[in-house]
Structures are given as C-alpha cells and as structure tokens.
Design an enzyme around this catalytic site. Structure first.
Site, short mmCIF file in Angstrom:
data_model
loop_
_atom_site.label_atom_id
_atom_site.label_comp_id
_atom_site.label_asym_id
_atom_site.label_seq_id
_atom_site.Cartn_x
_atom_site.Cartn_y
_atom_site.Cartn_z
N SER A 145 0.85 -1.19 0.00
CA SER A 145 0.00 0.00 0.00
C SER A 145 0.88 1.23 0.00
O SER A 145 2.05 1.19 0.40
CB SER A 145 -0.89 0.02 1.25
OG SER A 145 -1.58 1.25 1.38
N TYR A 158 -2.97 -1.41 9.74
CA TYR A 158 -2.86 -1.60 8.30
C TYR A 158 -1.44 -1.25 7.82
O TYR A 158 -0.82 -2.00 7.07
CB TYR A 158 -3.89 -0.73 7.61
CG TYR A 158 -3.96 -0.88 6.11
CD1 TYR A 158 -4.65 -1.95 5.54
CD2 TYR A 158 -3.35 0.04 5.26
CE1 TYR A 158 -4.72 -2.09 4.15
CE2 TYR A 158 -3.42 -0.10 3.89
CZ TYR A 158 -4.11 -1.16 3.34
OH TYR A 158 -4.17 -1.30 1.97
#
Length: 295
Positions: A145, A158
């Site tokens: 990400s 995350y």
C-alpha cells in the site's frame, strides 16, 4: 518475464477489485488463472468471466490467513494445471474508522496481520519452493500500500501489516534474483474497491461499529469546525495522508501489474509517487546516521 501466455497464475483476493482486474489481464495475456477468494461465489463469477472470454480459469474458496487452506490450494492448483509461474498475493483487509494505535485492539492487529501479512507469507512458503523447481522465468507480486511509504495517522495496524509485506518482499527479491523469480511490490493509492468494508468478513461481535471504537478524528477535530471534520472523513476514505490524488477504478490496476511482471519492476505504484514525502523520509534516515569521523 516476457512471455505470460501458457503460464499458470494464482491470484488471491481475486473475487473483485484489483484482484479481479489482475486475474482478467493475466487471462487476456494467455495465462491459466487460479481465481482465489474467501467468497466462493465471487471467485466463481470471475472464473466464469474469464471462461466467457475464451480463457482458462478455476475458482477456489480460500481463507489465506489459514496455512492449511493455502496448502490445499497449492495441491489443487498443481493437480489441475501442473505448475505455477506467477503468484499474486493480493488479498487484504483494513479497519474503519481510523483509530489511534493505542485504541487499536490486539484483536484488530491480529486480524489485519493475519490476512495482510500472514496471508502473503503463507503463499510465499507454500508456493515458492515448488516455483523454484519449475524451469523458466517466474514472478511474484505482493500487494502492499501507499500506507507503507507515507505516514498515515490512525492507520497503524494496516500500515504495520503492509510494511511487513515490504520487508518480506525486499528480502525475497534479493534471495530469488538468482533463482529465476522476480518479485514486485504493488503499492495502491486510492482505488475504488470494497476493502473499506472488509470488516463485514469478521464475526459480528468483533466488527468496529458494534464495539463503539473511538475514531482518530475525535482527537483532532473540534465539533464547531465541520469543515475540518469533512476533510478528515475524506482522508479516511482515500486511505492515504493528505493526498491530492483522485480515486481510480480497479480496472486500471491489472494492466499496471502485467507491465511490471514483464519488466520485473521492484515497485508498482498506482498513483504518482509522493516524491517530497519520500525524500523527507530518506533525509531523516540519513540524518540519523553517525557523523563521519574527523581524523
């Protein structure tokens, strides 16, 4: 890997979003595709879409956080197709609302890490030994990400999981470069997928909206300032910090991944690189080193 046609690809999280896009593009290039997703119906729909377009695909319902299920997946794929040359560890989840690291429960961290990192590691451990024994070029794509490249307040679980994917991928690329296996890291920015609703996959009692989780915005937004509240909510939707980027559809990502596989690119960014932020981070790292000795 210049030639994809005739190869076999395994794509996790392929029942929708970026995974579907990657699976469809691989099939369009002539690869056999194992479409893997926790949602059996979604996986079967994508496999049927590939078949309708003249490609070869098989659907598999797998929870990548469970090692035994990934091992069974490998057995089934090798039995059906005979080899795997392309592995795309794409399945991922996230939490909503954004929350401070100290308000993120151990269960939150465990759930996110189980899918985002251990899911990748399970794929790596199960498939790489067999891929090493397969002649010719092979390639691995691990989905990370932009959150591993820029600091995102309220997104600790995350970000930690994706940073772990980066660390594994960097080491694996170095290890596998003499084994005929390339490794790329996919860093999505704001892409319109269902990942923001991924807590639907958790047991009801563990879902954040059932637990009254304190939002990160509660620490930084005053009720009398609705404009700031709105801006922060948009930030949470984008999954990136102070991003000027616009959302893209997941359909665009598959082609990016195909190009990266063919060129053995270490990184795949779906949006312009946050160059200023990365340079600042790099400068901070250099500034942390001891000063040169003055003899």
């Amino acid at each position: 890997m210049k030639e994809i046609s005739g190869r076999t690809a395994v794509v996790t999280g392929a029942g929708g979003g970026m995974g579907r896009s990657i699976a469809l593009e691989l099939a369009a290039e002539g690869a056999n595709v194992a479409v893997v997703d926790l949602d059996k119906d979604a996986a079967e729909a994508v496999a049927a879409e590939i078949g309708a377009n003249g490609g070869k695909a098989a659907a598999y319902a797998v929870d990548v956080s469970k090692l035994d299920q990934v091992e069974q997946l490998a057995e089934s794929v090798y039995e059906r197709f005979g080899s795997v040359e392309i592995l795309v560890n794409n399945a991922g989840v996230t939490l909503r609302p954004f929350r401070a690291s100290w308000d993120t429960s151990y269960e939150d961290f465990q759930w996110v890490m189980a899918v985002n990192f251990w899911g990748v590691l399970h794929g790596h451990h199960v498939f790489v030994p067999r891929m090493r024994e397969t002649p010719g070029e092979k390639h691995i794509v691990n989905t990370s990400s932009m959150a591993s490249l820029v600091a995102v307040a309220g997104h600790s679980a995350y970000s930690a999981s994706k940073s772990a994917v980066d660390g594994l991928s960097h080491a694996a690329r170095e290890e596998l470069k003499t084994q005929g296996i390339g490794v790329s890291i996919l860093h999505p920015g704001p892409v319109r997928t269902r990942i923001v609703t991924s807590e639907r996959l958790r047991p009801s009692e563990e879902q954040s909206d059932k637990r009254g989780v304190k939002s990160w915005t509660d620490y930084i937004v005053q009720p009398e300032n609705p404009a700031v509240q709105s801006a922060v909510e948009q930030l949470e939707d984008a999954d990136v910090a102070a991003s000027p980027w616009e959302y893209i559809t997941p359909d665009a990502v598959g082609r990016m991944v195909i190009d990266a596989i063919k060129d053995n690119k270490p990184h795949i960014l779906t949006h312009p690189a946050p160059a200023e932020t990365l340079q600042s981070r790099f400068d901070d790292i250099l500034a942390g080193a001891p000063a040169p000795r003055q003899d």
